[in-house]
Design a protein around this motif. Structure first.
Motif, PDB file in Angstrom:
ATOM      1  N   TYR A 439      33.603  43.649  47.821  1.00  0.00           N
ATOM      2  CA  TYR A 439      33.651  42.824  46.611  1.00  0.00           C
ATOM      3  C   TYR A 439      34.123  41.416  46.937  1.00  0.00           C
ATOM      4  O   TYR A 439      33.478  40.428  46.569  1.00  0.00           O
ATOM      5  N   ILE A 594      25.885  38.163  35.903  1.00  0.00           N
ATOM      6  CA  ILE A 594      25.696  39.541  36.368  1.00  0.00           C
ATOM      7  C   ILE A 594      24.787  40.308  35.411  1.00  0.00           C
ATOM      8  O   ILE A 594      23.875  41.030  35.842  1.00  0.00           O
ATOM      9  N   GLY A 599      22.881  43.673  36.183  1.00  0.00           N
ATOM     10  CA  GLY A 599      24.087  44.373  36.607  1.00  0.00           C
ATOM     11  C   GLY A 599      25.009  44.703  35.436  1.00  0.00           C
ATOM     12  O   GLY A 599      24.698  44.435  34.280  1.00  0.00           O
ATOM     13  N   GLU A 604      31.272  45.355  37.931  1.00  0.00           N
ATOM     14  CA  GLU A 604      31.001  44.488  39.076  1.00  0.00           C
ATOM     15  C   GLU A 604      31.918  43.267  39.136  1.00  0.00           C
ATOM     16  O   GLU A 604      31.994  42.609  40.172  1.00  0.00           O
ATOM     17  N   TYR A 605      32.589  42.944  38.030  1.00  0.00           N
ATOM     18  CA  TYR A 605      33.438  41.758  38.045  1.00  0.00           C
ATOM     19  C   TYR A 605      34.799  41.993  37.380  1.00  0.00           C
ATOM     20  O   TYR A 605      35.843  41.856  38.008  1.00  0.00           O
TER      21      TYR A 605
END
Length: 659
Positions: A439, A594, A599, A604-605
């Motif tokens: 990441y 994203i 996504g 993911e964040y």
């Protein structure tokens, strides 16, 4: 180099003599030796490396020793960048002298600071000649006199060594400026503090910088397109310590900004009609003075309207999303001032007696042109893949800042740093999630870079108990959550008799709970320190360390970069899981990017960022082998949500108590 490093960090290390030369007692740590060898191998191979080195590993020496030996081998100087100037100076004044005494080689190290940190002798002399008339106030003239006495004794000419904090307008009138330097033609060239500092950088094996300077330098070299320009000389390798802050720091300095304060400051230095003062005040420059006056009036009107428009909005940053939504009334008036200043500067350039004034005008014109172009780029949203927003700041929030930063700075760092063919060492105590660096490396554009995750030298099973509070209301339901949280805080603060950090993600929540617990802390004799109420951050920490049993309420800046070993800190309480504020323009833009590519922005964040911040908060507690205490989390989501395990699995194994 490899064998030398292996010996240096062995059980029989020369570091055993560190206390004799002002260092700490040496303790052999396999993790430190492992890191030093990994850094050395990557530097020799010309390859980059990302290292997570938990507190207690001794990462500073683990990268300094191979960096020094690499530079001495002829590869060019190594830049070591940290987030803060204070850590920069710690490296120079404490760590480097120890290694200089024990490493067995001769090397030089120099501190890199921006040019505005140094006094310009030519500008100081010019100000002394015009005396108080330039400033219009006795206090300002008195500071100027103090500066003149100071330059007779200072070895550095650096603001940090001044001994008092000068008023902004005084220092701006006498400091070194880009574009306002006569170089070898300056009568003070041989005594110039800036040139002396630049010479030290050119000769140094180790260049100590901070992230703001490093990424500003990188931005200047990107703009030049040749790698020239900037502050730092050519270097052969880079070490970025406190690397968990690289993404946001790089985004800020590789973006653009303009602001009401900077524009007005430039105009005031050129000419102030009400005081008939400024660089253009004397001489046949009536048209130039008129241009400045009109531009100043246009600025006042423009920024007053922007402030009125922002007034009903929330106090936080406000995103700008429609190109041309705000008409740019300033471009024309500012351009006329830039042209007028340039014309006057050119007319003065041929006169040796007016060369200094010509340079001053040229530098101001360049600054004003940069602000004009950045404002235009902002209002028209000219730069793709950037997010744009307004911020209010200054006294009574009267000033307005226009900021645009790259949504994904990793793309720029990949092109400008990681693909440049020089080794980059990234290191911090918190970079990995569940032991993996994927990441983080993706966020900073370092995909494919070799990584190393070291284990901690501390015994968390015996040193830490993690309390997870259950049964509290959802923290998003403030009216239900805050009373329950206050009750739990009373319980856990009594548990350790204070000596606690209480970490928040919101200033508003912090203030409400501080007010609720003020009487309790007074009754229990827990000195209560609340961020933003009276003391600056550094003085808060001094008071906390001094007064055992204190309770400190803090937000973002206390989650990371704070070192309080010993009995002063035995309790770290996280009121909420540290998810980023979703309505901040940069956070929102990153999540939108994203989602646009298909996504899931949460997984993911938002979640990885929160886990890293959670790890940083957790890491405040244990700073040595003899520390012990508790970490408390009042957010029910840690035990009730599907993703709660990800937080727990990302911190060292310790005793867990559900209450």
């Amino acid at each position: 180099m490899i064998e030398r490093i292996e010996r240096f960090f062995s059980i029989d290390s020369p570091l055993r003599r560190a206390p004799e030369v002002g260092g700490r007692p040496y303790e052999h740590r396999p993790q430190q030796q492992t890191m030093a060898l990994a850094v050395a191998r990557q530097l020799q191979a010309g390859q980059s490396l990302c290292v997570e080195a938990p507190t207690g590993v001794g990462k500073t020496f683990a990268y300094l020793v191979p960096a020094i030996l690499h530079a001495l081998g002829g590869a060019g100087p190594v830049v070591v960048s940290t987030h803060t100037i204070s850590l920069q100076e710690q490296l120079l004044k404490k760590d480097v002298p120890v290694l200089s005494a024990l490493l067995g080689v001769e090397f030089t190290a120099a501190l890199a600071k921006g040019r505005s940190n140094y006094v310009c002798l030519r500008r100081l002399q010019a100000m002394a000649e015009v005396e108080a008339a330039r400033f219009g106030a006795p206090a300002l003239a008195a500071q100027l006199e103090s500066l003149w006495r100071w330059v007779g004794s200072t070895p550095t000419g650096c603001l940090g060594d001044l001994g008092f904090e000068p008023l902004r307008q005084v220092w701006e009138a006498v400091c070194c400026e880009r574009g306002n330097c006569l170089n070898a033609q300056c009568p003070h060239f041989r005594q110039c503090f800036l040139m002396r500092a630049r010479g030290q950088l050119q000769r140094a094996h180790l260049i100590l910088a901070n992230h703001a300077l490093f990424f500003s330098d990188l931005a200047m070299k990107r703009q030049g397109g040749t790698g020239d320009g900037g502050v730092l000389p050519a270097y052969g390798a880079v070490v970025l310590d406190e690397a968990h802050l690289v993404e946001d720091c790089a985004a800020e300095h590789l973006g653009l900004q303009a602001g009401s304060f900077a524009l007005r400051r430039c105009l005031r230095r050129l000419y102030q009609a009400d005081l008939d003062r400024g660089l253009l005040a004397e001489g046949p420059w009536a048209e130039a003075r008129q241009a400045v006056t009109r531009a100043a009036e246009a600025c006042d009107l423009f920024f007053r309207r922007v402030a009125e428009w922002l007034e009903p909005q929330a106090q936080g940053p406000l995103r700008y999303t429609v190109p041309g939504h705000l008409p740019n009334y300033l471009d024309g008036p500012l351009l006329k001032v830039v042209q007028a200043a340039s014309g006057v500067a050119q007319s003065l350039a041929g006169d040796p007696d007016s060369e200094a004034a010509s340079r001053e005008l040229s530098a101001l014109g360049e600054d004003l042109e940069s602000q004009r172009l950045n404002l235009r780029r902002f209002l028209d949203m000219e730069t793709p893949e950037h997010v744009y927003w307004f911020e209010r700041h200054g006294r009574e929030q009267r000033e307005v800042l226009f900021k645009a930063v790259p949504v994904h700075v990793g793309t720029l760092l990949r092109e400008s740093l990681f693909q440049e063919g020089l080794p980059v060492i990234l290191t911090s105590a918190t970079l990995a999630i569940r032991g993996r660096m994927d990441y983080y490396l993706g966020r900073v554009g370092a995909e494919g870079v070799e990584s190393l995750v070291l284990d901690s030298p501390f015994d968390f099973q015996s040193q830490v108990t993690l309390y997870i509070a259950r049964g509290l209301p959802d923290p998003n339901d403030l009216e239900a959550f805050l009373p329950a949280a206050a009750d739990r805080l009373r319980h856990y603060l009594r548990l350790t008799r204070g000596s606690a950090f209480v970490l928040f993600t919101s200033h508003a929540m912090m203030r409400r709970l501080a007010a609720e617990l003020a009487d309790f802390c007074a009754e229990e004799k827990f000195p209560l320190l609340v961020q933003g109420e009276s003391l600056p951050r550094s003085q808060m920490l001094e008071a906390f360390r001094r007064d055992i049993g204190s309770v400190l309420f803090g937000t973002a800046s206390f989650w990371t970069g704070v070192d309080v070993p010993g009995e002063a800190l035995r309790n770290v309480i996280m009121v909420r899981l540290p998810f980023s504020v979703p309505d901040h323009p940069l956070v929102a833009a990153r999540q939108e990017a994203i989602e646009r590519r298909g996504g899931r922005s949460f997984t993911e964040y938002a979640l990885p960022e929160a886990i890293l911040r959670f790890r940083q908060g957790f890491g405040r507690l244990i700073r040595s082998r003899t520390d012990s205490g508790v970490v408390v989390v009042l957010d029910r989501r840690l035990s009730a949500s599907n993703y709660g395990k990800a937080f727990i699995q990302s911190v060292p194994e310790c005793r867990v108590v559900l209450e």
